[in-house]
Each structure stands twice: as structure tokens, then as C-alpha cells.
Scaffold this active site. Sequence first.
Site, PDB file in Angstrom:
ATOM      1  N   TYR A 175     -15.665  16.516 -15.986  1.00  0.00           N
ATOM      2  CA  TYR A 175     -16.246  15.170 -16.038  1.00  0.00           C
ATOM      3  C   TYR A 175     -17.363  15.048 -14.983  1.00  0.00           C
ATOM      4  O   TYR A 175     -17.209  15.529 -13.856  1.00  0.00           O
ATOM      5  CB  TYR A 175     -15.117  14.148 -15.795  1.00  0.00           C
ATOM      6  CG  TYR A 175     -15.605  12.765 -15.493  1.00  0.00           C
ATOM      7  CD1 TYR A 175     -16.421  12.083 -16.389  1.00  0.00           C
ATOM      8  CD2 TYR A 175     -15.257  12.125 -14.309  1.00  0.00           C
ATOM      9  CE1 TYR A 175     -16.885  10.807 -16.104  1.00  0.00           C
ATOM     10  CE2 TYR A 175     -15.707  10.851 -14.016  1.00  0.00           C
ATOM     11  CZ  TYR A 175     -16.522  10.203 -14.934  1.00  0.00           C
ATOM     12  OH  TYR A 175     -16.986   8.947 -14.637  1.00  0.00           O
ATOM     13  N   ARG A 198       0.853  -1.204   0.000  1.00  0.00           N
ATOM     14  CA  ARG A 198       0.000   0.000   0.000  1.00  0.00           C
ATOM     15  C   ARG A 198       0.883   1.246   0.000  1.00  0.00           C
ATOM     16  O   ARG A 198       0.621   2.210  -0.712  1.00  0.00           O
ATOM     17  CB  ARG A 198      -0.958   0.001   1.206  1.00  0.00           C
ATOM     18  CG  ARG A 198      -1.654   1.348   1.393  1.00  0.00           C
ATOM     19  CD  ARG A 198      -2.942   1.293   2.198  1.00  0.00           C
ATOM     20  NE  ARG A 198      -2.871   0.462   3.359  1.00  0.00           N
ATOM     21  CZ  ARG A 198      -2.253   0.775   4.509  1.00  0.00           C
ATOM     22  NH1 ARG A 198      -1.618   1.919   4.650  1.00  0.00           N
ATOM     23  NH2 ARG A 198      -2.251  -0.079   5.526  1.00  0.00           N
ATOM     24  N   ASP A 224      -6.716  18.450 -14.749  1.00  0.00           N
ATOM     25  CA  ASP A 224      -7.037  17.091 -15.182  1.00  0.00           C
ATOM     26  C   ASP A 224      -6.575  16.996 -16.638  1.00  0.00           C
ATOM     27  O   ASP A 224      -7.154  17.624 -17.528  1.00  0.00           O
ATOM     28  CB  ASP A 224      -8.543  16.846 -15.044  1.00  0.00           C
ATOM     29  CG  ASP A 224      -8.930  15.416 -15.385  1.00  0.00           C
ATOM     30  OD1 ASP A 224      -8.219  14.786 -16.183  1.00  0.00           O
ATOM     31  OD2 ASP A 224      -9.954  14.935 -14.857  1.00  0.00           O
ATOM     32  N   LYS A 233      -7.879   5.948 -19.425  1.00  0.00           N
ATOM     33  CA  LYS A 233      -8.117   6.469 -20.764  1.00  0.00           C
ATOM     34  C   LYS A 233      -6.851   6.303 -21.626  1.00  0.00           C
ATOM     35  O   LYS A 233      -6.386   5.208 -21.785  1.00  0.00           O
ATOM     36  CB  LYS A 233      -8.596   7.915 -20.662  1.00  0.00           C
ATOM     37  CG  LYS A 233      -9.745   8.098 -19.632  1.00  0.00           C
ATOM     38  CD  LYS A 233     -11.003   7.432 -20.067  1.00  0.00           C
ATOM     39  CE  LYS A 233     -12.155   7.338 -19.086  1.00  0.00           C
ATOM     40  NZ  LYS A 233     -12.121   7.850 -17.778  1.00  0.00           N
TER      41      LYS A 233
HETATM   42  C1  LIG Z   1     -11.571  13.750 -17.607  1.00  0.00           C
HETATM   43  C2  LIG Z   1     -11.808  12.633 -16.643  1.00  0.00           C
HETATM   44  N1  LIG Z   1     -11.295  12.713 -15.404  1.00  0.00           N
HETATM   45  C3  LIG Z   1     -11.474  11.734 -14.497  1.00  0.00           C
HETATM   46  C4  LIG Z   1     -12.219  10.605 -14.783  1.00  0.00           C
HETATM   47  C5  LIG Z   1     -12.422   9.556 -13.751  1.00  0.00           C
HETATM   48  O1  LIG Z   1     -11.588   8.473 -13.998  1.00  0.00           O
HETATM   49  P1  LIG Z   1     -11.911   6.945 -13.626  1.00  0.00           P
HETATM   50  O2  LIG Z   1     -13.102   6.541 -14.435  1.00  0.00           O
HETATM   51  O3  LIG Z   1     -10.652   6.242 -13.986  1.00  0.00           O
HETATM   52  O4  LIG Z   1     -12.198   6.902 -12.158  1.00  0.00           O
HETATM   53  C6  LIG Z   1     -12.774  10.486 -16.065  1.00  0.00           C
HETATM   54  C7  LIG Z   1     -13.578   9.297 -16.416  1.00  0.00           C
HETATM   55  O5  LIG Z   1     -14.263   9.263 -17.423  1.00  0.00           O
HETATM   56  C8  LIG Z   1     -12.562  11.527 -17.014  1.00  0.00           C
HETATM   57  O6  LIG Z   1     -13.079  11.463 -18.255  1.00  0.00           O
END
Ligand SMILES: Cc1ncc(COP(=O)(O)O)c(C=O)c1O
Length: 380
Positions: free
Chosen positions: A98, A46, A170, A195
Site C-alpha cells: 500500500y 488508552r 498485512d 476495510k
Molecule cells: C493494505 C493496506 N494496509 C494498510 C492501509 C492503511 O490503513 P488506514 O487507511 O486504515 O490507515 C491500507 C489503506 O488503504 C491498505 O490498503
Amino acid sequence: MRFETLAIHSGRGPDPTTGALATPIHQTSTFVFEDVGVTRGYDYSRTANPTRKALEDCIAALEGGNAGFAFSSGMAAETTIMHLLKAGDHVISGDDVYGGTYRLFEMVMKDFRLEFTFLRMDDRSRIEGAIRPNTRMIWIETPSNPLLNIVNVEMVVDIAKRYNLITVADNTFATPYFLRPIDYGVDLVVHSTTKYLNGHCDVIGGAVVTTTDELTERVQFLLNAMGTCASPFDCWLVLRGIKTLAVRMMQHEENAAKIATYLEKQPKVKMVFYPGLKSHPGHETAMRQMEGFGGVVSFEIEGGVEAASSFLRNVRVFSLAESLGGVDSLVEHPATMSHASMPEDVRRDVGITDGLVRLSVGLESVDDLIEDLEQALDHA
Ligand SMILES: Cc1ncc(COP(=O)(O)O)c(C=O)c1O
């Protein structure tokens, strides 16, 4: 070293015990001590794990940061970052982030007395006007999900530095191949490695890159204290995916640009959102701060939810599925899928209409993809 080389070599090296070229998967929960109080650098997975460390070092190198951290999901990474704050702190966030980020802020973190203001990040005075005495953080997503809005990173960082705020970017959509927010002074970069970084639709993962020793220490502490870390196997898959990030991103973009141009000419398409198009309001800023425009294209179909549904039911090469950034082309309906957690009125204000469709353009033949869109649009 240049990006392509870093993507293949950073964080790795032949395994010191066997010479294995591929990073071994250290699928272990714990590590045997050499002596009382003496480890070989690892004690419990961890806290740290060698496979995870390889991925963390690689992502930090690609983003140009101080240190990287790998999490069990993008949301685990975001949740951990939120714990840099304390009850009573205020965060300014882009209004079309998101849907899961919006849900985390509005429906989880608010209960811990964090305050949020969501706004369009395209105007300096609007952002400055939202700053309160208790503001601590500005959260941006560029290009944003699903409208591909572009945030001027330099402008946001300039404001944040003036008011001593932490900036978080992000960078899931752009990836460090197209945008390196840290080069513009951002403090923390967050990723859903689910992604593009992994790129093969077979992992849920997240990452954070820090820029100072203080942030590194705190994020390491939080990751360990909260237990939000990624598993060794998932880290190994993401590491493997990153080796081809550069060539994948180039091809995603080439395919996406052709599709965006095709869609712009279709009578059933009301509007196309792709920062590579001259018609996109963020095109100039994207040209200035990015090396490319990415592989996601959104568009609005004439005829609202009914036309969008007929289109979605009839795609054959694209798959109707959440997520993006993989080799497989995916299509989704933000209003009922990725952004369903946003209340309807907020969605409408932001511009996520019922006719909006988001494409994650994959690496199939672009001719097959365009033919698929053509026949599905005929049904719309
Ligand atoms: C721009 C963006 N940030 C964060 C996330 C969250 O990621 P996760 O689905 O891996 O938890 C997503 C998920 O679609 C996303 O598109």
C-alpha cells in the site's frame, strides 16, 4: 468453533452487569478504582477499554493469534509495529505494498535510521540475497495493493525463521476468512480494519495480532506508550461489522470473480489482475494458501491515463473514492490516488501504470455493477 461462529461470538458475551446481548460502548476515558491500588481490571482507556478488548479478542480469535490490539487506523497499527525496531535495523518489504505503507517506511521511518529494501517477493534467492547482518523484519502484503500479487507465505516464513527475522503480514485484502497467515508461521498480522473487517465505509481503524507473549507484551506497551489506540465507538462499529464478515466476503468474492471474468473479455481492457483468474501468475499459490481470492479487481485500460480518466468520470454505481472493502463498490486510480505517494519511477518499476484502475467490488447486484462498467468503458 468455526469461523462464522467466532465472528459472531468471540470477545463478546452478555454484559455481566445488565445481560445486554450487544457489547456496550464503554465511552469513558477513565475507570473508578475500587480501593487504592485496586481496579476492576481497567484504569484508563488508552491502556485498555472493555469495548476495545472485545474487538481485540475477536480479531485475535479469527486470526488464531495470541492477542489482538485495536488502533486508530491501519497506519497507526503499522507505525506502532515499526517501533519494535531500533535505529540501524533493516526491513525487507514487498515492493508493491500500500502506498501509505511505502510512505511510512521511506519518508518517516528512514529519518529514524531504519533501512528498507523493497523487492518483489516471488523469489527465494532474491529475498535471501537482500538479507543483511542488520535485517530484522520481513514485511509482506498478500494479495498486494493494487496489483493483487500473491506472496508465498510459507516460503517467506521459512526464510525468516532461518535468519531469525520477524515476519509481518498485512492481511487487509484477504481477511482471516480467506487467509490466516499465522497458520503458516507469520509472527504479526496487521490490518486496516477500515476495510473488510468493518466493511461499511464508516470507520478508520487498524489492528495487530501477535503470536507470542513477548510480542504481546511489547505491542501492548507500545500502544499505551504511543497512544495509537482506537476509540470505543469505532471498536464497536468494527465488532458489529465483523459479525457479517463471512457472508460479506463470500459475496464480495462471487461478484469480483464475475467482474474479473467479464473484464478479461473486453477489448478496451489490456490486462486484468485478480488472483482467482487462471491467467494470474499467483493463482496456483493463492489456491494453495487461501480459501478464496477476495473482492478487489484491478485492470489496465488501453489508452493510459486519458482512457482511465474518462472511465472514472463516467461510473454511476461505482463511486470514485479511495479505500476498499465496504459494501459500496468503489473505484480508484492508484497512480493519482492510493499510490500517489510513490515516486513515479518506483510506481512504473512496480507495474502501477497510469492506465491502472482498482475496483473494490461491493455487494450491490453484480448485474448492475457489470452494466455500469460496460457503459463507463464505452466512454474510455
Ligand atoms: C493494505 C493496506 N494496509 C494498510 C492501509 C492503511 O490503513 P488506514 O487507511 O486504515 O490507515 C491500507 C489503506 O488503504 C491498505 O490498503
